[in-house]
Design an enzyme around this catalytic site. Structure first.
Site, PDB file in Angstrom:
ATOM      1  N   GLY A 198       0.647  -5.017   0.845  1.00  0.00           N
ATOM      2  CA  GLY A 198      -0.976  -5.853   0.358  1.00  0.00           C
ATOM      3  C   GLY A 198      -0.527  -6.199  -1.381  1.00  0.00           C
ATOM      4  N   ALA A 200       0.943  -0.658  -0.196  1.00  0.00           N
ATOM      5  CA  ALA A 200      -0.116  -0.329  -0.162  1.00  0.00           C
ATOM      6  C   ALA A 200       0.885   1.284   0.307  1.00  0.00           C
ATOM      7  CB  ALA A 200      -1.181   0.055   1.357  1.00  0.00           C
ATOM      8  N   GLU A 208      -0.503  -9.164  -0.664  1.00  0.00           N
ATOM      9  CA  GLU A 208      -2.312  -9.535  -0.524  1.00  0.00           C
ATOM     10  C   GLU A 208      -2.620  -9.284  -2.152  1.00  0.00           C
ATOM     11  OE1 GLU A 208      -1.850  -6.236   2.125  1.00  0.00           O
ATOM     12  OE2 GLU A 208      -2.798  -7.856   4.183  1.00  0.00           O
ATOM     13  N   GLU A 262       4.267  -5.204   7.465  1.00  0.00           N
ATOM     14  CA  GLU A 262       4.240  -4.595   7.715  1.00  0.00           C
ATOM     15  C   GLU A 262       4.053  -3.781   9.251  1.00  0.00           C
ATOM     16  OE1 GLU A 262       2.572  -6.239   5.482  1.00  0.00           O
ATOM     17  OE2 GLU A 262       0.804  -5.617   4.424  1.00  0.00           O
TER      18      GLU A 262
HETATM   19  N1  CO8 Z   1       4.903   3.225  -0.525  1.00  0.00           N
HETATM   20  C1  CO8 Z   1       5.039   4.652  -1.722  1.00  0.00           C
HETATM   21  N2  CO8 Z   1       6.515   4.668  -1.386  1.00  0.00           N
HETATM   22  C2  CO8 Z   1       6.747   3.788  -1.639  1.00  0.00           C
HETATM   23  C3  CO8 Z   1       6.511   1.937  -1.336  1.00  0.00           C
HETATM   24  C4  CO8 Z   1       4.874   2.228  -0.544  1.00  0.00           C
HETATM   25  N3  CO8 Z   1       5.153   0.885  -0.368  1.00  0.00           N
HETATM   26  N4  CO8 Z   1       7.683   1.215  -1.359  1.00  0.00           N
HETATM   27  C5  CO8 Z   1       8.957   1.384  -2.415  1.00  0.00           C
HETATM   28  N5  CO8 Z   1       8.390   3.811  -2.141  1.00  0.00           N
HETATM   29  C6  CO8 Z   1       8.937   4.420  -2.782  1.00  0.00           C
HETATM   30  C7  CO8 Z   1      10.402   4.365  -2.256  1.00  0.00           C
HETATM   31  O1  CO8 Z   1       9.802   5.516  -0.746  1.00  0.00           O
HETATM   32  C8  CO8 Z   1      11.357   4.891  -3.699  1.00  0.00           C
HETATM   33  O2  CO8 Z   1      10.972   6.196  -3.798  1.00  0.00           O
HETATM   34  P1  CO8 Z   1      11.860   7.573  -3.707  1.00  0.00           P
HETATM   35  O3  CO8 Z   1      12.778   7.355  -4.858  1.00  0.00           O
HETATM   36  O4  CO8 Z   1      11.179   8.570  -3.899  1.00  0.00           O
HETATM   37  O5  CO8 Z   1      12.444   7.511  -2.396  1.00  0.00           O
HETATM   38  C9  CO8 Z   1      10.918   4.228  -4.323  1.00  0.00           C
HETATM   39  O6  CO8 Z   1       8.957   4.043  -4.088  1.00  0.00           O
HETATM   40  C10 CO8 Z   1      11.859   3.160  -4.298  1.00  0.00           C
HETATM   41  O7  CO8 Z   1      12.029   2.475  -3.535  1.00  0.00           O
HETATM   42  P2  CO8 Z   1      13.206   1.935  -2.789  1.00  0.00           P
HETATM   43  O8  CO8 Z   1      14.480   3.079  -3.169  1.00  0.00           O
HETATM   44  O9  CO8 Z   1      12.933   1.935  -1.385  1.00  0.00           O
HETATM   45  O10 CO8 Z   1      13.902   0.561  -3.314  1.00  0.00           O
HETATM   46  P3  CO8 Z   1      14.914  -0.693  -2.951  1.00  0.00           P
HETATM   47  O11 CO8 Z   1      15.010  -1.654  -4.378  1.00  0.00           O
HETATM   48  O12 CO8 Z   1      15.882  -0.077  -2.450  1.00  0.00           O
HETATM   49  O13 CO8 Z   1      14.051  -1.062  -2.085  1.00  0.00           O
HETATM   50  C11 CO8 Z   1      11.733  -2.110  -1.539  1.00  0.00           C
HETATM   51  C12 CO8 Z   1      13.131  -1.995  -2.384  1.00  0.00           C
HETATM   52  C13 CO8 Z   1      12.286  -3.332  -0.277  1.00  0.00           C
HETATM   53  C14 CO8 Z   1      10.771  -2.993  -2.301  1.00  0.00           C
HETATM   54  C15 CO8 Z   1      11.961  -0.824  -0.024  1.00  0.00           C
HETATM   55  O14 CO8 Z   1      11.063   0.280  -1.095  1.00  0.00           O
HETATM   56  C16 CO8 Z   1      10.436  -1.466   0.260  1.00  0.00           C
HETATM   57  O15 CO8 Z   1      10.944  -1.667   1.569  1.00  0.00           O
HETATM   58  N6  CO8 Z   1       9.413  -0.624   0.298  1.00  0.00           N
HETATM   59  C17 CO8 Z   1       8.702  -0.598   1.455  1.00  0.00           C
HETATM   60  C18 CO8 Z   1       7.487  -1.838   1.714  1.00  0.00           C
HETATM   61  C19 CO8 Z   1       6.756  -2.422   2.987  1.00  0.00           C
HETATM   62  O16 CO8 Z   1       6.926  -1.645   3.340  1.00  0.00           O
HETATM   63  N7  CO8 Z   1       5.352  -2.547   2.592  1.00  0.00           N
HETATM   64  C20 CO8 Z   1       4.017  -2.552   3.438  1.00  0.00           C
HETATM   65  C21 CO8 Z   1       3.679  -1.532   2.917  1.00  0.00           C
HETATM   66  S1  CO8 Z   1       2.016  -1.121   3.989  1.00  0.00           S
HETATM   67  C22 CO8 Z   1       0.887  -2.064   3.085  1.00  0.00           C
HETATM   68  O17 CO8 Z   1       1.128  -2.921   2.142  1.00  0.00           O
HETATM   69  C23 CO8 Z   1      -0.172  -2.298   3.903  1.00  0.00           C
HETATM   70  C24 CO8 Z   1      -0.528  -1.675   5.354  1.00  0.00           C
HETATM   71  C25 CO8 Z   1      -2.165  -2.273   5.892  1.00  0.00           C
HETATM   72  C26 CO8 Z   1      -2.273  -1.185   6.545  1.00  0.00           C
HETATM   73  C27 CO8 Z   1      -3.986  -0.977   7.142  1.00  0.00           C
HETATM   74  C28 CO8 Z   1      -5.352   0.056   7.152  1.00  0.00           C
HETATM   75  C29 CO8 Z   1      -6.085  -0.473   6.887  1.00  0.00           C
END
Ligand code: CO8
Length: 258
Positions: free
Chosen positions: A109, A66, A112, A132
């Site tokens: 997400g 997400a 999911e 998460e």
């Molecule tokens: N949301 C927003 N931006 C993201 C996300 C995300 N999930 N994932 C990556 N990005 C962005 C980064 O911020 C980055 O942006 P910028 O260049 O502006 O800094 C760009 O994408 C590239 O990412 P990275 O530089 O981090 O790339 P890497 O190759 O170093 O790492 C990863 C890749 C490992 C995938 C890393 O980006 C990461 O860990 N991403 C987040 C993964 C994560 O935590 N996902 C779970 C999100 S929460 C969710 O899905 C459900 C929540 C449930 C909530 C319930 C509410 C009711």
């Protein structure tokens, strides 16, 4: 559309691919993306010429979860008020079978969403996880419910509580992934799977899909009864007559979805 590219397959127009397209954020699943995806597939769902959807991302990411930027500053009241993520219910309500073609990250997400699809075809580069808890939250679009059904409690708890990821091979062994292919074969394999499904009798596909889905929700006895009733009902279709006649006449069936 800005965040999702919809393509009717040239070789097989019965297969429609929805390609998530937010490359700058690894296809993070924003509300706008969700609305575009569910809106476009919702319209195509009623098209009798469409027999299967493929949902895919880029080589680097199916979806990295997400959209964290979108959620970060929200309050609990706001999340509850807008019932954040409820829009994904429309994706789960699609009646057209859906194949997830996963390459690269399928996290949070993203994992999911893959699990909301009927089956997952993965590139050998795919990485699955529910990270998460590292963000101070928990899976919120079905991860705690669908992952345990797909891979069992041991691995579900391991992935969710520690945040470790699974590669494609482990995900296949665990039952999350149906097939693994080399990354450059992913699109072709997903098309083959989707084409095979689209070539079947639509009422039979719908019924089988409903019955398999029901197995995760009801006790065995009820599921078996549900299956039997659907099986009986399929004898009201022309496709049943055609399918069985074609077998006896040693030819390919010509299904019309009636
Ligand atoms: N949301 C927003 N931006 C993201 C996300 C995300 N999930 N994932 C990556 N990005 C962005 C980064 O911020 C980055 O942006 P910028 O260049 O502006 O800094 C760009 O994408 C590239 O990412 P990275 O530089 O981090 O790339 P890497 O190759 O170093 O790492 C990863 C890749 C490992 C995938 C890393 O980006 C990461 O860990 N991403 C987040 C993964 C994560 O935590 N996902 C779970 C999100 S929460 C969710 O899905 C459900 C929540 C449930 C909530 C319930 C509410 C009711």
């Amino acid at each position: 559309m800005e965040h999702v590219k919809i393509e009717r397959n040239e070789k097989n127009p019965a297969v429609v691919t929805a390609r998530l397209h937010r490359p700058e954020v690894l296809n993070a699943l924003s509300s706008a993306l969700m609305e575009e995806l569910t809106g476009a597939l919702g319209e195509l769902d009623a098209d009798p010429g469409v027999g299967c959807f493929v949902v895919t991302g880029s080589e680097r990411a199916f979806a990295a979860g997400a959209d964290i930027r979108e959620m970060a500053a929200r309050s609990a009241a706001e999340m509850a008020e807008e019932d954040y993520f409820a829009g994904w219910d429309a994706f789960c309500a699609l009646r057209t079978p859906t194949v997830a073609a996963v390459s690269g990250y399928a996290l949070g997400g993203g994992c999911e969403l893959a699990m909301m699809c009927d089956l997952v075809v993965a590139a050998d580069s795919a990485v699955f996880g529910q990270p998460e808890l590292a963000l101070g939250v928990m899976p919120g679009i079905g991860g705690t419910q669908r992952l345990i059904r797909a891979v069992g409690k041991a691995k579900a708890m391991d992935l969710i509580l520690t945040g470790r990821t699974m590669d494609a091979a482990e995900a296949e062994r665990a039952g999350l992934v149906a097939r693994i292919v080399p990354a450059d074969r992913l699109a072709d394999e997903a098309l083959d799977v989707a084409s095979a499904i689209a070539a079947r009798s639509a009422p039979a596909v719908r019924s089988a899909r409903e019955a398999v889905g029901r197995a995760q929700e009801v006790p065995l006895r009820e599921g078996l009864l549900f299956e039997r009733r659907l099986f009986h009902a399929l004898f009201a279709t022309r496709d049943q007559k055609e399918g069985m006649r074609a077998f006896l006449e040693k030819r390919e069936p010509h299904f019309t979805g009636r």
